[in-house]
Scaffold this motif. Structure first.
Motif, PDB file in Angstrom:
ATOM      1  N   ARG A 141       0.783  -1.030   0.183  1.00 34.81           N
ATOM      2  CA  ARG A 141      -0.058   0.010  -0.051  1.00 34.81           C
ATOM      3  C   ARG A 141       0.823   1.356  -0.134  1.00 34.81           C
ATOM      4  O   ARG A 141       2.125   1.283   0.480  1.00 34.81           O
ATOM      5  CB  ARG A 141      -0.950   0.144   1.364  1.00 34.81           C
ATOM      6  CG  ARG A 141      -0.186   0.056   2.536  1.00 34.81           C
ATOM      7  CD  ARG A 141      -0.934  -0.436   3.730  1.00 34.81           C
ATOM      8  NE  ARG A 141      -1.400  -1.693   3.501  1.00 34.81           N
ATOM      9  CZ  ARG A 141      -2.294  -2.241   4.193  1.00 34.81           C
ATOM     10  NH1 ARG A 141      -3.320  -1.401   5.027  1.00 34.81           N
ATOM     11  NH2 ARG A 141      -2.886  -3.370   4.044  1.00 34.81           N
ATOM     12  N   TYR A 142       0.135   2.288  -0.444  1.00 33.23           N
ATOM     13  CA  TYR A 142       0.828   3.707  -0.365  1.00 33.23           C
ATOM     14  C   TYR A 142      -0.188   4.622  -0.063  1.00 33.23           C
ATOM     15  O   TYR A 142      -1.199   4.549  -0.216  1.00 33.23           O
ATOM     16  CB  TYR A 142       1.910   3.928  -1.687  1.00 33.23           C
ATOM     17  CG  TYR A 142       0.881   4.263  -2.705  1.00 33.23           C
ATOM     18  CD1 TYR A 142       0.215   5.289  -3.268  1.00 33.23           C
ATOM     19  CD2 TYR A 142       0.751   2.783  -3.713  1.00 33.23           C
ATOM     20  CE1 TYR A 142      -0.425   5.329  -4.441  1.00 33.23           C
ATOM     21  CE2 TYR A 142      -0.321   3.050  -4.628  1.00 33.23           C
ATOM     22  CZ  TYR A 142      -0.930   4.395  -5.062  1.00 33.23           C
ATOM     23  OH  TYR A 142      -1.512   4.241  -6.156  1.00 33.23           O
ATOM     24  N   SER A 143       0.204   5.998   0.286  1.00 33.80           N
ATOM     25  CA  SER A 143      -0.523   7.290   0.428  1.00 33.80           C
ATOM     26  C   SER A 143      -1.444   6.712   1.603  1.00 33.80           C
ATOM     27  O   SER A 143      -2.588   7.158   1.689  1.00 33.80           O
ATOM     28  CB  SER A 143      -1.062   7.314  -0.583  1.00 33.80           C
ATOM     29  OG  SER A 143      -0.294   7.996  -1.609  1.00 33.80           O
ATOM     30  N   LEU A 144      -0.989   5.948   2.648  1.00 35.05           N
ATOM     31  CA  LEU A 144      -1.932   5.654   3.880  1.00 35.05           C
ATOM     32  C   LEU A 144      -1.599   6.884   4.895  1.00 35.05           C
ATOM     33  O   LEU A 144      -0.801   7.759   4.582  1.00 35.05           O
ATOM     34  CB  LEU A 144      -1.377   4.511   4.363  1.00 35.05           C
ATOM     35  CG  LEU A 144       0.141   4.378   4.881  1.00 35.05           C
ATOM     36  CD1 LEU A 144       0.162   3.359   5.956  1.00 35.05           C
ATOM     37  CD2 LEU A 144       0.945   4.085   3.660  1.00 35.05           C
ATOM     38  N   SER A 145      -2.259   6.756   5.795  1.00 35.05           N
ATOM     39  CA  SER A 145      -2.346   7.505   6.906  1.00 35.05           C
ATOM     40  C   SER A 145      -1.600   6.781   8.206  1.00 35.05           C
ATOM     41  O   SER A 145      -2.151   5.839   8.372  1.00 35.05           O
ATOM     42  CB  SER A 145      -3.499   8.374   7.284  1.00 35.05           C
ATOM     43  OG  SER A 145      -4.386   8.859   6.188  1.00 35.05           O
ATOM     44  N   SER A 146      -1.065   7.781   8.916  1.00 31.39           N
ATOM     45  CA  SER A 146      -0.384   6.812  10.225  1.00 31.39           C
ATOM     46  C   SER A 146      -0.355   7.807  11.490  1.00 31.39           C
ATOM     47  O   SER A 146      -0.259   8.914  11.501  1.00 31.39           O
ATOM     48  CB  SER A 146       0.932   6.331   9.984  1.00 31.39           C
ATOM     49  OG  SER A 146       1.826   7.277   9.767  1.00 31.39           O
ATOM     50  N   VAL A 147      -0.486   6.914  12.642  1.00 34.72           N
ATOM     51  CA  VAL A 147      -0.456   8.046  13.938  1.00 34.72           C
ATOM     52  C   VAL A 147       0.089   7.035  14.826  1.00 34.72           C
ATOM     53  O   VAL A 147      -0.246   5.979  15.098  1.00 34.72           O
ATOM     54  CB  VAL A 147      -1.684   8.442  14.115  1.00 34.72           C
ATOM     55  CG1 VAL A 147      -2.982   7.324  14.327  1.00 34.72           C
ATOM     56  CG2 VAL A 147      -1.816   9.424  15.232  1.00 34.72           C
ATOM     57  N   LEU A 148       0.847   7.782  15.866  1.00 31.30           N
ATOM     58  CA  LEU A 148       1.272   6.993  17.075  1.00 31.30           C
ATOM     59  C   LEU A 148       0.566   7.324  18.225  1.00 31.30           C
ATOM     60  O   LEU A 148       0.437   8.557  18.585  1.00 31.30           O
ATOM     61  CB  LEU A 148       2.893   7.485  17.471  1.00 31.30           C
ATOM     62  CG  LEU A 148       3.362   6.704  18.485  1.00 31.30           C
ATOM     63  CD1 LEU A 148       3.398   5.550  18.654  1.00 31.30           C
ATOM     64  CD2 LEU A 148       4.795   7.468  18.701  1.00 31.30           C
ATOM     65  N   HIS A 181      -3.412  -5.946  -4.991  1.00 29.87           N
ATOM     66  CA  HIS A 181      -4.017  -6.803  -4.076  1.00 29.87           C
ATOM     67  C   HIS A 181      -4.987  -6.383  -2.901  1.00 29.87           C
ATOM     68  O   HIS A 181      -5.194  -7.150  -1.669  1.00 29.87           O
ATOM     69  CB  HIS A 181      -2.705  -7.432  -3.097  1.00 29.87           C
ATOM     70  CG  HIS A 181      -1.800  -7.834  -3.771  1.00 29.87           C
ATOM     71  ND1 HIS A 181      -0.556  -7.402  -4.439  1.00 29.87           N
ATOM     72  CD2 HIS A 181      -1.680  -9.356  -4.435  1.00 29.87           C
ATOM     73  CE1 HIS A 181       0.282  -7.988  -5.055  1.00 29.87           C
ATOM     74  NE2 HIS A 181      -0.385  -9.396  -5.171  1.00 29.87           N
ATOM     75  N   SER A 182      -5.627  -5.469  -3.384  1.00 30.05           N
ATOM     76  CA  SER A 182      -6.816  -4.989  -2.436  1.00 30.05           C
ATOM     77  C   SER A 182      -7.879  -5.987  -2.135  1.00 30.05           C
ATOM     78  O   SER A 182      -8.263  -6.531  -3.566  1.00 30.05           O
ATOM     79  CB  SER A 182      -7.543  -3.592  -3.099  1.00 30.05           C
ATOM     80  OG  SER A 182      -8.633  -3.337  -2.457  1.00 30.05           O
ATOM     81  N   PRO A 183      -8.445  -6.250  -1.048  1.00 32.87           N
ATOM     82  CA  PRO A 183      -9.340  -7.242  -1.081  1.00 32.87           C
ATOM     83  C   PRO A 183     -10.654  -7.044  -1.515  1.00 32.87           C
ATOM     84  O   PRO A 183     -11.522  -8.100  -1.574  1.00 32.87           O
ATOM     85  CB  PRO A 183      -9.111  -7.918   0.403  1.00 32.87           C
ATOM     86  CG  PRO A 183      -9.106  -6.706   1.008  1.00 32.87           C
ATOM     87  CD  PRO A 183      -7.889  -5.797   0.071  1.00 32.87           C
TER      88      PRO A 183
END
Length: 426
Positions: A31-38, A53-55
């Motif tokens: 995947r790419y262009s995702l969002s992430s947060v800690l 490979h998107s389900p």
């Protein structure tokens, strides 16, 4: 009757600890262009794009992955977990940020599509996810709500509870290039009052997308790189746009010392000593990779100064990547997912995990969290037929001491561990 030698006891207890604490991990699709947060001891990865490979019917993902960073692991087998509760829509090119209570994740902007039909069915610019109730809602806000946009970056000031997001492109997933508008407005969201406001536009930079935004301790947001106007011209990486969150002003600065390639879709993290480390990105034209994928901006000098660090462990260095996730965890820069540049449909970066030790700029494969008194575990009670209480006590002590050593390669699968367990029966 069952007898165990001392090595078998250690392995036996290690198996139980791993089974209880690590649980069932997953191998996520690329995947790419995702969002992430800690948040606390977990990194959450939301959505992203997966062409191959998107389900579901849409290439835009609705998955929520997380990574527990309270335990050691090896990057060759990172313990990704997936939440059973998905995002109510496919999400990409958005921003995730935490609430002040740290039990809510806000998701701002980006592509929002129905993952079953691939149609744009969602209109809100802001959504929230409660980690305790596992519920998604559309917050009721006041003020001037910004229009929908994507290809943005934002920062959250934990002291004031204000979130800042600049610019972006206004067309949504179904938009056409002729209808797209690149923006240069500063939108501010107060997570304490749920109120929107707009920052000053006097001396604001040109409309911009695919940049990085980093908040310094003095309240200055540093914008680096990206594309401007019609998203066809890359911003001069030495021309830094600055936003003073305290004065609501747009000063500017020309960084010095090193001339580097301009870039977009790169990442940036802030170190404890106020250095900004950028990684990856693309060039224009032809989306060529940048030569110096790592660079450091020293914000303690005036003007700020660029430098290119000498990197060790070249064999563990990732390929130049764009549209990835980057988060600083203690002294480690985590880099996850993304696209190899130049991007080709036949060459998608598979799920990957790279860690940069920022203390000596070395690429490492083993993550060891810093010890925490609050996170120490004092024991696990187990029971087994044919093992006396005294043996259980010994097993607990030896297993706990063995676990604390956190040896490299601790994270291995249960199936492999079971092969290691040897019991002699008489």
């Amino acid at each position: 009757m069952i007898r165990m030698n001392i090595n078998n006891i250690k392995i036996f207890f290690l198996l139980i600890i791993l089974s209880i604490e690590i649980g069932q991990s997953v191998i996520p699709v690329e995947r790419y262009s995702l969002s992430s947060v800690l948040i606390d001891k977990r990194i959450y990865f939301l959505g992203g794009e997966s062409y191959h490979h998107s389900p579901k019917n849409s290439t835009t993902l609705d998955q929520i992955l997380y990574l527990d960073i309270s335990k050691p692991f090896n990057t060759l087998n990172p313990p990704f977990e997936i939440l059973p509760n998905t995002i109510p829509f496919g999400s990409s090119y958005a921003i995730a940020f935490p609430s002040s209570q740290k039990n809510v994740i806000y998701l701002f902007g980006g592509i929002t599509v129905n993952v079953n039909t691939d149609l744009d069915d969602f209109k809100s610019i802001l959504h929230s996810y409660n980690l305790e109730t596992n519920e998604w809602t559309i917050p009721t806000t006041s003020g001037i709500v910004p229009g929908r946009r994507k290809d943005i970056s934002g920062v959250i000031n934990n002291n004031t509870g204000k979130f800042y997001a600049f610019g972006g492109v206004s067309d949504q997933y179904t938009g056409t290039p002729n209808n797209s508008i690149i923006l240069n407005d500063m939108n501010i969201f107060d997570i304490n009052t749920l109120a929107w406001s707009i920052g000053s536009i006097i001396n604001a930079p040109l409309p911009r997308v695919d940049y990085t935004a980093t908040l310094l301790s003095n309240g200055i947001i540093v914008f680096i790189g990206g594309r401007e106007t019609h998203a066809v011209r890359v911003v001069d990486i030495n021309q830094l746009a600055l936003y003073d969150t305290k004065a609501d002003e747009w000063p500017s600065m020309t960084a010095r010392n090193v001339t580097m390639e301009n870039r977009f879709l790169h990442s940036a993290v802030l170190t404890p000593d106020e250095r900004i480390i950028i990684f990856g990105g693309r060039q224009v034209p032809n989306d060529n990779p940048v030569l110096n994928q790592l660079a450091v901006l020293n914000t303690k000098t005036t003007p700020y100064e660029w430098s290119i660090p000498q990197v060790s462990a070249i064999g563990n260095m990732p390929l130049t990547t764009a549209a990835h996730s980057a988060i600083l965890v203690e002294n480690y820069m985590f880099i996850n997912f993304g696209q190899i540049t130049p991007f080709k449909n036949s060459q998608i970066q598979l799920p990957f995990f790279f860690i940069l030790d920022i203390r000596n700029f070395t690429w490492v494969t083993q993550y060891e969290p810093e010890p925490s008194d609050n996170g120490k575990q004092i024991g696990i009670i187990i029971g087994a037929v044919g093992i006396s209480v005294g043996v259980v006590t010994v097993v607990g002590f030896l297993g706990y001491k063995y676990y604390k050593k956190q040896r490299q390669g601790l994270y291995i699968s249960r199936d492999r561990l079971r092969l290691c367990l040897t019991v002699t029966t008489t």
